[in-house]
Design an enzyme around this catalytic site. Structure first.
Site, short mmCIF file in Angstrom:
data_model
loop_
_atom_site.label_atom_id
_atom_site.label_comp_id
_atom_site.label_asym_id
_atom_site.label_seq_id
_atom_site.Cartn_x
_atom_site.Cartn_y
_atom_site.Cartn_z
N MET A 44 51.77 104.13 -54.87
CA MET A 44 52.74 103.62 -55.84
C MET A 44 54.16 103.91 -55.34
SD MET A 44 51.12 103.77 -59.58
CE MET A 44 51.64 105.40 -60.04
N SER A 55 53.92 116.39 -54.25
CA SER A 55 53.75 115.31 -55.23
C SER A 55 55.12 114.70 -55.50
CB SER A 55 53.18 115.90 -56.53
OG SER A 55 53.40 115.01 -57.61
N SER A 56 55.13 113.42 -55.85
CA SER A 56 56.41 112.79 -56.18
C SER A 56 57.00 113.43 -57.43
CB SER A 56 56.25 111.28 -56.36
OG SER A 56 55.19 111.03 -57.23
N VAL A 75 48.19 118.11 -49.05
CA VAL A 75 49.30 118.67 -48.26
C VAL A 75 50.09 119.60 -49.19
CG1 VAL A 75 51.42 118.12 -47.00
CG2 VAL A 75 49.41 116.63 -46.79
N GLN A 111 48.22 101.77 -65.52
CA GLN A 111 47.63 103.11 -65.42
C GLN A 111 48.51 104.19 -66.04
OE1 GLN A 111 47.62 103.15 -60.90
NE2 GLN A 111 48.05 105.32 -61.25
N GLY A 170 52.41 113.90 -48.42
CA GLY A 170 51.00 113.63 -48.73
C GLY A 170 50.61 112.22 -48.32
N HIS A 171 51.51 111.26 -48.59
CA HIS A 171 51.24 109.87 -48.18
C HIS A 171 51.27 109.76 -46.64
CE1 HIS A 171 52.96 109.18 -52.32
NE2 HIS A 171 51.82 108.55 -52.40
N LYS A 196 44.11 115.79 -53.52
CA LYS A 196 44.90 116.36 -54.61
C LYS A 196 44.50 115.71 -55.93
CE LYS A 196 49.37 116.95 -56.60
NZ LYS A 196 49.32 115.78 -57.50
O1 PAF Z 1 47.21 107.62 -56.48
C1 PAF Z 1 47.99 106.67 -56.69
O2 PAF Z 1 49.12 106.63 -56.19
C2 PAF Z 1 47.56 105.53 -57.60
O3 PAF Z 1 46.75 106.00 -58.62
C3 PAF Z 1 46.85 104.40 -56.84
C4 PAF Z 1 45.55 104.87 -56.21
C5 PAF Z 1 47.77 103.85 -55.74
C6 PAF Z 1 46.52 103.25 -57.79
O4 PAF Z 1 47.67 102.71 -58.37
#
Ligand code: PAF
Length: 285
Positions: A32, A187-188, A178, A63, A38-39, A151
């Site tokens: 997102m 985390s963001s 991480v 979500q 972490g990404h 995480k």
């Molecule tokens: O973990 C996230 O960033 C979100 O839940 C995901 C998996 C990209 C779905 O929107």
């Protein structure tokens, strides 16, 4: 090298089909945005395991259990593109909301059972939104592999179950959490902490580590392990513990007695910021 950037499903499918024709395995890192270390670890793992790496950047409205969180969620696409470039993504798929949700959604993907506890209990509808958008992304990109962080252990378990139940030909690759040098999981949300909150935030990981240590030392009473871990928060009124549970790592259901491997997972509020973390604990005695 800058990754290619696509905003439509049709263009993305074409780029992926070209890569597949070249014999490359397709790896997807769903995000997102607001990319952090972490990404970066997810993208690097994808770079290692797949021949063609797609990073999706899409802030999924369905979500968010609190609409104000969706309204306040900000990403800097140029900064995220730079992170993708630095860690070796080939293509960034960043669709607008209308591309993913062209009309009001009547079809949802929901994993039952695994979503009853932990975050699923406290964030109604959250996992339904996650599994719906992730299954859409899987249909749009058709990856061979998809990468998710440990995480978000419940999210990972839910996605693994969805892939199994829907017979999707996709291998889900878990990537370790991480952490900053003081143990706080990256985390963001950490950016929202005040300097004082950031200073004390590692207590979450310390409590989980203390709980894991009790289990490793042979304590099999969930109540006892929880009591010791929760005691660490007693002198810290800045924290509000939402849950701290010891769960079966496959079902994510809390266990009464610890007789095998468990995952210890917690969510806490620190001021206005909700932090989650978890540790895996193989039973050693
Ligand atoms: O973990 C996230 O960033 C979100 O839940 C995901 C998996 C990209 C779905 O929107």
């Amino acid at each position: 090298m800058q990754p290619e950037q696509r905003t439509t499903i049709a263009e993305t499918r074409k780029a992926v089909a070209d890569a597949r024709r070249r014999g490359l395995a397709i790896g997807l890192v769903p995000t997102m945005g607001a990319l952090h270390a972490g990404h970066a670890a997810l993208i690097e793992r994808a770079r290692h395991d797949a021949g063609y790496v797609v990073v999706s950047i899409f802030v999924n409205p369905i979500q968010f259990d609190r609409p104000e969180d969706y309204q306040a969620y900000r990403i800097d696409l140029q900064r995220d593109l730079n992170v993708c470039a630095e860690h070796g993504a080939d293509l960034v798929f960043a669709p607008p909301v209308e591309e993913v949700y062209p009309s009001p959604q009547s079809t949802f993907v929901e994993v039952l059972g695994l979503t009853d506890h932990l975050c699923g209990h406290f964030r109604p509808g959250h996992f339904r939104g996650v599994t719906t958008v992730v299954s859409k992304l899987f249909h749009m990109v058709a990856p061979d592999l998809a990468f998710f962080g440990e995480k978000d252990a419940q999210q990972l378990a839910v996605i693994e179950r969805m892939v199994l139940d829907l017979n999707l030909p996709i291998r889900i690759v878990p990537v370790p959490t991480v952490r900053d040098s003081d143990g706080l999981a990256v985390s963001s949300r950490n950016a929202r902490l005040s300097p004082e909150e950031r200073r004390i935030a590692p207590l979450l990981f310390q409590a989980l580590t203390a709980a894991r240590e009790s289990v490793v030392q042979g304590c099999s009473s969930t109540a006892e392990v929880r009591r010791k871990a929760l005691a660490l928060f007693e002198s810290r009124p800045q924290f509000r513990v939402e849950y701290l549970e010891i769960v079966d790592p496959k079902t994510m259901i809390p266990v009464a007695q610890i007789t095998g491997p468990v995952r210890i997972a917690a969510a806490v509020w620190l001021g206005n910021t909700r932090l989650i973390d978890n540790v895996y604990c193989p039973r050693t005695r």
